[in-house]
Scaffold this motif. Structure first.
Motif, PDB file in Angstrom:
ATOM      1  N   ASP A   1      34.289  -4.757 -17.365  1.00 31.48           N
ATOM      2  CA  ASP A   1      32.971  -4.116 -17.400  1.00 31.48           C
ATOM      3  C   ASP A   1      33.069  -2.591 -17.394  1.00 31.48           C
ATOM      4  O   ASP A   1      32.166  -1.906 -17.849  1.00 31.48           O
ATOM      5  CB  ASP A   1      32.140  -4.586 -16.201  1.00 31.48           C
ATOM      6  N   LEU A   2      34.168  -2.113 -16.827  1.00 33.38           N
ATOM      7  CA  LEU A   2      34.339  -0.657 -16.776  1.00 33.38           C
ATOM      8  C   LEU A   2      35.823  -0.339 -16.688  1.00 33.38           C
ATOM      9  O   LEU A   2      36.573  -1.028 -15.996  1.00 33.38           O
ATOM     10  CB  LEU A   2      33.628  -0.094 -15.522  1.00 33.38           C
ATOM     11  N   VAL A   3      36.216   0.702 -17.419  1.00 34.17           N
ATOM     12  CA  VAL A   3      37.597   1.183 -17.320  1.00 34.17           C
ATOM     13  C   VAL A   3      37.560   2.611 -16.795  1.00 34.17           C
ATOM     14  O   VAL A   3      36.737   3.420 -17.235  1.00 34.17           O
ATOM     15  CB  VAL A   3      38.310   1.126 -18.695  1.00 34.17           C
ATOM     16  N   ILE A   4      38.417   2.876 -15.815  1.00 29.50           N
ATOM     17  CA  ILE A   4      38.556   4.250 -15.327  1.00 29.50           C
ATOM     18  C   ILE A   4      39.981   4.662 -15.602  1.00 29.50           C
ATOM     19  O   ILE A   4      40.920   3.985 -15.155  1.00 29.50           O
ATOM     20  CB  ILE A   4      38.253   4.323 -13.820  1.00 29.50           C
ATOM     21  N   ALA A   5      40.170   5.729 -16.356  1.00 24.10           N
ATOM     22  CA  ALA A   5      41.519   6.120 -16.738  1.00 24.10           C
ATOM     23  C   ALA A   5      41.746   7.589 -16.422  1.00 24.10           C
ATOM     24  O   ALA A   5      40.989   8.446 -16.864  1.00 24.10           O
ATOM     25  CB  ALA A   5      41.724   5.871 -18.232  1.00 24.10           C
ATOM     26  N   VAL A   6      42.767   7.852 -15.625  1.00 22.01           N
ATOM     27  CA  VAL A   6      43.099   9.244 -15.337  1.00 22.01           C
ATOM     28  C   VAL A   6      44.598   9.438 -15.444  1.00 22.01           C
ATOM     29  O   VAL A   6      45.383   8.710 -14.834  1.00 22.01           O
ATOM     30  CB  VAL A   6      42.636   9.678 -13.926  1.00 22.01           C
TER      31      VAL A   6
END
Lengths: 278, 468
Positions: A182-187
């Motif tokens: 549902d959501l990707v967080i990429a850092v």
């Protein structure tokens, strides 16, 4: 002055610091950063807050040695002080219960992903985390991430630890397996965030990235951190640092990050020369 | 006074030679000698109804301090000024006197007006050079706390006035050094930073506390400040968000806002790189877009950083330039080239993303606009390409969003600045006052000080009566 309470060498050119900065933790939320300045002649650099302890009045940061400032910092020990710490800066991450969240950390970017992973887990999401590092010696926050994830993947570029490969490979496998995201967080490095964003655009999964553009005051005053998002100019310090990865002009970001390449090299060379002469 | 010497020529300001000063960041204007100051002061007519005072935003008793200079009582002259202006060494240097006090001087009708700013600077410098840092007397403690947000000219004035009235004052500054625009904006060659440091020392001697690295709205909120026991809060944040042109290519490498360019130089000392760690890029040809004082400061800084050619790009003619004449002249003497009636329409970059040229269009002046200045109108088909290595955009600022986003209780004007009463600085939030550029938009040091002075009076009134 801001006292270093703890310093730990995590890997080659990578240090963890616990710094006394009593005002910073009070209003801190995941996703925010501080600006630090090592000494009187130092430059101001933005560093993500990995952890903040409200009771002790301390913050934890991970700093990779890449230039003169971060090398200078790397030479300090517990008990030494740095001249300035200011924050928390930037908008906090928007943490909600949305379902399945994939958090992806590349290298030192994991220090940003970690507090968000924890926050999304605590908010009741199913959290899949993917961590990628150059090699075994560069691995950080493994236990912390594992503890706060429902599924956990770790990779190294050379295969010296975990799976061999890149974070993008693992993400592709999730997609190939038809996993719900549902959501990707990429850092991580700009190039990693660019690739992840390109992939997730294809999957039609909303993706948040945290931009590491060059900052000075980090309060909206200088505009040095400007980035292009959805065709509009934004200031990473006051409008970000988190943006919709599908709208970020990463090529511009990568170019702008090279603005002071020449001077950075010059500063580091003269610093190393001084060290040799000592 | 009948034995005045009004017809005598105005004493010129001694300056560093242009050829020398372009190679250093030392102050350009050297200040009057005692002899020059006396000679200039003797030109004053000592008008019974002085118009100059009416032109001063803080009502300095100008004829009285000038008379004290004539009498050789320089420290007394400085003290007289300080009754109304706590920062005379700064305002003597950076006030636009030609539009204020000196514009009103009756001598100006037939001759040249008295050099009020130069005399103000002389008296204040003399006092500073011949005495220790002195703290003005402080009244009995009132046991009420005032927080001042920002340490620029407005904040310093409010802090000094409130401390004098007996309040406990703490200044909260976002950057690592105090002074606001006096520290990061105005270059060393126009306002030496030791002067700013000394004024802050004087405040500390009065018992004012200063804490740097505190961003109100982030580190601590307005509400939390009240919870910590502050009884009134003054907001002197400055304008703070640089404006860009909004044209193609503006984010190319080598394009700076004037804020960034000047902060790197003034606050971070990039001109001493690599001794100082903060770098700056200066190409051979630098173009500064804008015609105000900030544009002049940027252009003159670029000259000192070794640029071969520095240009000012301005869309109107020289007559409409908002910069002080003195600064335009200084820039010209230092070799800055003025390209007038032209406007950038696009920045063009090389393959690595660095700016290499500007697409410009020629302008002509049409009918006057709202500001009363003739409106610049593009001349169709007059586009041309203009090569550059570095660009500095100095076209003003918008309101900084940090504190206002965190404090919706404070009403904003339609331009995004704080909506505050002009006579008191009162905002829509009880106990919160504001003044300076965050209320008016970019203005002058003295206007910010004037607003600070009014706000301090209103704070005193509020803390005594409790009435809002």
């Amino acid at each position: 002055m801001y006292k270093i309470l703890k310093k730990e060498k995590i890997g080659p050119n990578l240090n963890k610091f616990v710094i006394e900065a009593p005002l910073v933790p009070k209003n801190y939320q995941p996703g925010q950063f501080v600006v630090i300045k090592v000494d009187e002649v130092g430059e101001r650099i933005p560093i993500t807050i990995a952890e903040a302890d409200k009771d002790k009045g301390t913050i934890t940061i991970f700093v990779q040695e890449v230039g003169k400032t971060t090398y200078k910092l790397g030479e300090l020990k517990a008990g030494d002080s740095i001249s300035d710490v200011v924050g928390p800066l930037g908008h906090p991450a928007k943490v909600d219960k949305i379902g399945t969240v994939v958090t992806i950390g590349g290298g030192v970017g994991t220090a940003i992903v970690y507090p968000e992973t924890k926050a999304f887990k605590e908010a009741g999401n199913y959290v899949i985390s993917i961590m990628g590092f150059r090699n075994k010696e560069h691995v950080i926050l493994e236990e912390e991430m594992r503890k706060n994830s429902d599924e956990f993947y770790i990779l190294t570029d050379d295969g010296s630890y975990g799976k061999k490969g890149f974070t993008t490979d693992e993400l592709q496998e999730l997609e190939n397996a038809g996993r719900k995201m549902d959501l990707v967080i990429a850092v991580g490095p700009a190039i990693m965030m660019k690739k992840i964003s390109e992939m997730t655009k294809g999957y039609n999964v909303k993706t948040i990235v945290s931009l590491n553009s060059t900052m000075m005051d980090a309060t909206g005053m200088c505009g040095g951190c400007r980035v292009e998002v959805g065709g509009e100019t934004k200031f990473a310090c006051v409008d970000g640092p988190e943006f919709d990865g599908h709208k970020v002009n990463f090529d511009l970001l990568i170019k702008r990050l090279s603005t002071y390449e020449k001077q950075e090299k010059e500063a580091l060379d003269s610093y190393n020369k001084c060290k040799l002469e000592e | 006074m009948s034995d005045n010497n009004g017809k005598a020529p105005r004493e010129p300001m001694p300056k560093q030679e242009a050829e020398k000063r372009v190679k250093n960041f030392n102050e350009v204007a050297l200040g009057y000698t005692e002899e020059q100051a006396k000679k200039e002061a003797e030109r004053c007519l000592q008008c019974p109804k002085p118009l100059c005072v009416k032109g001063c935003p803080v009502d300095i008793n100008i004829p009285v301090f000038i008379k004290l200079i004539v009498e050789g009582k320089y420290p007394e002259a400085a003290k007289k000024i300080k009754e109304d202006d706590i920062l005379p060494r700064m305002t003597g240097r950076v006030c636009p006197q030609e539009d204020q006090c000196e514009a009103q001087c009756v001598l100006g009708i037939k001759h040249k007006p008295i050099a009020i700013g130069r005399l103000e600077r002389f008296a204040a410098d003399y006092e500073a050079g011949n005495s220790e840092v002195e703290a003005p007397a402080v009244q009995a403690k009132r046991n009420k706390k005032v927080a001042v947000v920002g340490s620029g000219p407005a904040g310093l004035t409010v802090a000094a006035d409130c401390a004098r009235m007996g309040y406990d004052v703490k200044i909260l500054e976002a950057l690592h050094k105090p002074g606001g625009v006096l520290a990061y904006g105005i270059p060393e060659f126009r306002l030496p930073k030791v002067i700013v440091g000394r004024e802050v020392e004087a405040l500390k001697k009065m018992g004012v506390e200063l804490e740097c690295n505190v961003i109100v709205g982030k580190t601590i909120t307005i509400e939390q400040l009240f919870e910590e026991g502050y009884d009134a809060i003054f907001l002197g944040l400055g304008a703070g968000l640089p404006r860009f042109l909004g044209i193609e290519g503006e984010n190319l490498l080598g394009i700076y806002s004037a804020n960034e360019f000047l902060t790197r130089i003034n606050l971070m000392k990039a001109y001493k790189f690599p001794e100082y760690d903060t770098p700056i890029n200066i190409g051979k040809k630098v173009a500064v877009v804008g015609g105000g004082n900030v544009a002049m400061d940027s252009a003159r800084s670029a000259v000192r950083l070794g640029a071969e050619e520095v240009h000012i790009i301005y869309r109107r003619s020289r007559q409409e330039m908002p910069a002080r004449n003195e600064e335009i002249e200084n820039a010209e003497e230092e070799g800055v080239i003025f390209d007038l009636l032209v406007n950038p329409i696009e920045f063009i970059g090389d393959e690595d993303g660095w700016v290499k040229s500007i697409k410009m269009i020629r302008m002509e002046l049409g009918e006057p606009d709202d500001s009363g200045r003739k409106r610049p109108v593009p001349i169709e088909g007059s586009e041309f390409i203009y090569d550059v290595d570095t660009v500095v955009i100095a076209i003003g600022q918008n309101a900084n969003p940090i504190l206002l986003d965190a404090t919706p209780e404070i009403q904003k004007s339609k331009w995004g600045y704080i909506d505050a009463e002009s006579e008191t600085g009162k905002t829509s939030m009880k106990g919160v006052f504001a003044g300076g550029d965050i209320v008016t938009g970019e203005a002058t040091v003295i206007a910010a000080m004037g607003a600070g002075r009014k706000a301090a009076r209103a704070i005193d009134d509020y803390l005594k009566t409790g009435k809002w």
